[in-house]
Design an enzyme around this catalytic site. Sequence first.
Site: not given
Length: 330
Positions: A106, A133, A136, A229, A270, A315
Amino acid sequence: MDFKGRSFLKLLDYTPEEIEYLINLAMELKAKKKKGILHRECEGKNVALIFEKTSTRTRCSFEVACSDLGMSCTYLDPKGSQIGKKESIADTARVLGRIYDGIEYRGFGQEIVENLAKYAGVPVWNGLTNEFHPTQILADFMTIKEKFGTLKGVKLVYMGDARYNMGNSLMVGAAKMGMHFVACTNQKYFPSKDLVDECLKIAEKTGAKLEFITDPMVATLNADVIYTDVWVSMGEADEVWQERINDLKPYQVNMKVMNNAKDSCVFMHCLPAFHDLDTEIGREINRKYDLTAMEVTDEVFESERSIVFDEAENRMHTIKAVMLATLKGN
């Protein structure tokens, strides 16, 4: 389909059938966990978790998923690894690949996780880069499937800055799965033309529909999902806040846009979300810009139409599915 030994770097690398398989596997693993059925199918394996950007949901999801699968994991925080500093990405990958059975990354550029996968010799999983991502999106699509029973034809409207990992990945995923994707934002915040063109080619095969609309009331009409987001991504300079607020304030998710969508429309994010003044950043935004919320109002975030915490839980289940499939095969 054979997933064993494959990396999970971006959804562009996977077919619609493979994405569907991973979502269904995640749903099976979730059902087992809810029933208390052990599924330690990766007993004895070890994974490395490289976090150049800190995280709550991604770290916790990987660690709990590892534990549930019977694996141990080593967490390397931004100061716990020499990747790209004293040691090249290639050298880091070859060392960790000799010690671990899988590596999560990440951090920053997509090229970093791609290079890790090139040299590691073990599966590498993208926990977030500037461009994509994918874990996600699996969780998002699993949550949508739980809500609507299908992904095909679902209209998902993404409001805000659609140029980076979330806007890119949702568009790619929607194109792959035959959904109706709408980027609703100021024109300068649309995804790159190259990626849009690639997704349009995919959409020709899957029946997906992609639109790019600046008017929120046009974009959200008949929407099944409204997604947003944060307006400023991790690592960006403080100076961009004023510009983003000026440009993106018309694209805040509030009850007006939610009520313009279908009655069954749900809200997704998210996380973390700046919807109130209960965080240091939220209070700082209020002090500097006189806003009580940014990308989403508290009224929407706390409403019955919000499924953000179902999404957050998923997740862990989808990350577990990715690790299981790529370490053990289908």
